[in-house]
Design an enzyme around this catalytic site. Sequence first.
Site, PDB file in Angstrom:
ATOM      1  N   GLY A  28       0.638  -5.069   0.924  1.00 24.70           N
ATOM      2  CA  GLY A  28      -0.551  -5.125   0.070  1.00 24.70           C
ATOM      3  C   GLY A  28      -0.262  -5.749  -1.290  1.00 24.70           C
ATOM      4  N   ALA A  84       0.871  -1.179   0.000  1.00 24.97           N
ATOM      5  CA  ALA A  84       0.000   0.000   0.000  1.00 24.97           C
ATOM      6  C   ALA A  84       0.907   1.228   0.000  1.00 24.97           C
ATOM      7  CB  ALA A  84      -0.885  -0.022   1.233  1.00 24.97           C
ATOM      8  N   GLU A 110       4.739  -5.155   7.195  1.00 30.75           N
ATOM      9  CA  GLU A 110       3.992  -4.098   7.895  1.00 30.75           C
ATOM     10  C   GLU A 110       4.463  -3.884   9.325  1.00 30.75           C
ATOM     11  OE1 GLU A 110       2.642  -6.448   5.990  1.00 30.75           O
ATOM     12  OE2 GLU A 110       1.037  -5.616   4.743  1.00 30.75           O
ATOM     13  N   GLU A 118      -0.537  -9.352  -0.721  1.00 33.90           N
ATOM     14  CA  GLU A 118      -1.958  -9.619  -0.472  1.00 33.90           C
ATOM     15  C   GLU A 118      -2.763  -9.570  -1.770  1.00 33.90           C
ATOM     16  OE1 GLU A 118      -2.055  -6.522   2.507  1.00 33.90           O
ATOM     17  OE2 GLU A 118      -2.423  -8.002   4.082  1.00 33.90           O
TER      18      GLU A 118
HETATM   19  N1  CO8 Z   1       4.684   3.192  -0.540  1.00 40.10           N
HETATM   20  C1  CO8 Z   1       5.113   4.369  -1.058  1.00 40.10           C
HETATM   21  N2  CO8 Z   1       6.273   4.506  -1.717  1.00 40.10           N
HETATM   22  C2  CO8 Z   1       7.059   3.431  -1.847  1.00 40.10           C
HETATM   23  C3  CO8 Z   1       6.695   2.175  -1.333  1.00 40.10           C
HETATM   24  C4  CO8 Z   1       5.432   2.077  -0.653  1.00 40.10           C
HETATM   25  N3  CO8 Z   1       4.946   0.907  -0.149  1.00 40.10           N
HETATM   26  N4  CO8 Z   1       7.656   1.285  -1.598  1.00 40.10           N
HETATM   27  C5  CO8 Z   1       8.597   1.961  -2.269  1.00 40.10           C
HETATM   28  N5  CO8 Z   1       8.241   3.244  -2.424  1.00 40.10           N
HETATM   29  C6  CO8 Z   1       8.988   4.312  -3.108  1.00 40.10           C
HETATM   30  C7  CO8 Z   1      10.142   4.819  -2.275  1.00 40.10           C
HETATM   31  O1  CO8 Z   1       9.711   5.777  -1.327  1.00 40.10           O
HETATM   32  C8  CO8 Z   1      11.050   5.395  -3.332  1.00 40.10           C
HETATM   33  O2  CO8 Z   1      10.544   6.650  -3.719  1.00 40.10           O
HETATM   34  P1  CO8 Z   1      11.466   7.969  -3.611  1.00 40.10           P
HETATM   35  O3  CO8 Z   1      12.626   7.673  -4.522  1.00 40.10           O
HETATM   36  O4  CO8 Z   1      10.571   9.049  -4.082  1.00 40.10           O
HETATM   37  O5  CO8 Z   1      11.882   8.066  -2.186  1.00 40.10           O
HETATM   38  C9  CO8 Z   1      10.850   4.461  -4.511  1.00 40.10           C
HETATM   39  O6  CO8 Z   1       9.601   3.792  -4.270  1.00 40.10           O
HETATM   40  C10 CO8 Z   1      11.920   3.406  -4.642  1.00 40.10           C
HETATM   41  O7  CO8 Z   1      12.035   2.743  -3.395  1.00 40.10           O
HETATM   42  P2  CO8 Z   1      13.442   2.509  -2.655  1.00 40.10           P
HETATM   43  O8  CO8 Z   1      14.379   3.626  -2.938  1.00 40.10           O
HETATM   44  O9  CO8 Z   1      13.153   2.226  -1.225  1.00 40.10           O
HETATM   45  O10 CO8 Z   1      13.928   1.191  -3.442  1.00 40.10           O
HETATM   46  P3  CO8 Z   1      14.890   0.059  -2.886  1.00 40.10           P
HETATM   47  O11 CO8 Z   1      15.225  -0.785  -4.079  1.00 40.10           O
HETATM   48  O12 CO8 Z   1      16.022   0.644  -2.100  1.00 40.10           O
HETATM   49  O13 CO8 Z   1      14.002  -0.794  -1.855  1.00 40.10           O
HETATM   50  C11 CO8 Z   1      11.987  -1.939  -1.135  1.00 40.10           C
HETATM   51  C12 CO8 Z   1      12.901  -1.525  -2.309  1.00 40.10           C
HETATM   52  C13 CO8 Z   1      12.709  -2.955  -0.254  1.00 40.10           C
HETATM   53  C14 CO8 Z   1      10.763  -2.573  -1.732  1.00 40.10           C
HETATM   54  C15 CO8 Z   1      11.631  -0.670  -0.281  1.00 40.10           C
HETATM   55  O14 CO8 Z   1      11.148   0.339  -1.161  1.00 40.10           O
HETATM   56  C16 CO8 Z   1      10.590  -0.925   0.750  1.00 40.10           C
HETATM   57  O15 CO8 Z   1      10.879  -1.474   1.800  1.00 40.10           O
HETATM   58  N6  CO8 Z   1       9.325  -0.496   0.491  1.00 40.10           N
HETATM   59  C17 CO8 Z   1       8.262  -0.568   1.447  1.00 40.10           C
HETATM   60  C18 CO8 Z   1       7.734  -1.981   1.554  1.00 40.10           C
HETATM   61  C19 CO8 Z   1       6.643  -2.033   2.588  1.00 40.10           C
HETATM   62  O16 CO8 Z   1       6.836  -1.733   3.750  1.00 40.10           O
HETATM   63  N7  CO8 Z   1       5.425  -2.455   2.168  1.00 40.10           N
HETATM   64  C20 CO8 Z   1       4.296  -2.562   3.028  1.00 40.10           C
HETATM   65  C21 CO8 Z   1       3.487  -1.316   2.972  1.00 40.10           C
HETATM   66  S1  CO8 Z   1       2.167  -1.309   4.168  1.00 40.10           S
HETATM   67  C22 CO8 Z   1       0.959  -2.219   3.429  1.00 40.10           C
HETATM   68  O17 CO8 Z   1       1.085  -2.705   2.339  1.00 40.10           O
HETATM   69  C23 CO8 Z   1      -0.292  -2.353   4.218  1.00 40.10           C
HETATM   70  C24 CO8 Z   1      -1.312  -3.090   3.410  1.00 40.10           C
HETATM   71  C25 CO8 Z   1      -2.640  -2.684   3.892  1.00 40.10           C
HETATM   72  C26 CO8 Z   1      -3.744  -3.391   3.232  1.00 40.10           C
HETATM   73  C27 CO8 Z   1      -3.728  -3.399   1.743  1.00 40.10           C
HETATM   74  C28 CO8 Z   1      -5.009  -3.921   1.216  1.00 40.10           C
HETATM   75  C29 CO8 Z   1      -4.805  -4.983   0.155  1.00 40.10           C
END
Ligand code: CO8
Length: 258
Positions: A109, A66, A132, A112
Amino acid sequence: FTTNNFILTEQIEKVLLITLNKPKALNSLCSGLVSEVLCALKAADSNPAIGSIVLTGSQKAFAAGADIKEMETRDFSSVAKDNFLMNWEDVALIRKPIIAAVNGYALGGGCELAMMCDIIIAGDKAQFGQPEIKLGTIPGGGGTQRLIRAIGKSRAMELILTGDFITAQEAKERGLVSRIEPADKLVEEAVKMAKKIAGFSQPVVALAKECVNAAYENTLKSGLLYEKRVFHSTFALEDRKEGMNAFSQRRQAEFKDR
Ligand code: CO8
């Protein structure tokens, strides 16, 4: 005719290919993206020219969860009032088969969303996880329910409590995904599978999907309650009384089928 900002759609014979297309944020699932996906899925479901659907992302990410930036400022009263993200479950109501073709990250998400689909096939570099916990929250799109059914309680609990990821190889060994393909061939293979499915009788395919889901969706809780009620009902039988009496009296039971 609709213009999409976050997805690409393409019809290939009787298959609709939906590609999540928000590369700068690794296909994070903002509300705009989710409504476009739902809209495309619902339109395909009622379009007789479509028999099955493939949902995919990019080579780097199926979806990294998400949209954290969109969620960051929300508070309890607003998410509770809006029933925040409840609409995602509509993916699981689509009657036509959906194949998730997962390359790269399928996190939170994103994992999911893949699990709401009917079949997951993965590219060889795919990674799955429910991170999460690291954000101070828990999976909200079925992760605590569907992951357990897919890979078992202990490993699912470990992933949900540690936020660690699993590889495509482990996901396949544990049955979360049905097969692994080379990343650059994944979508082609998914479309091939989808074409095969779309070639069968559509009502039969829908019924088959429905039946598999009926087995999948019945809960352990309802199963255990059912069992308990049946167990209790044996206490209405003379034979139950006879069986226990015979045990206590150290003799052979004489059952009368009553
Ligand atoms: N949301 C918003 N932006 C994101 C997300 C995200 N989930 N994931 C990555 N991005 C963005 C980063 O902020 C970054 O943007 P910017 O350059 O503007 O800062 C860009 O994408 C690239 O990301 P990274 O620089 O972090 O890339 P890396 O290759 O270094 O890392 C990862 C990749 C490991 C995937 C890392 O981006 C990461 O950990 N992302 C978050 C993963 C996460 O925590 N996901 C869970 C989110 S919570 C959730 O999903 C709750 C679900 C609720 C229910 C949904 C209903 C179905």
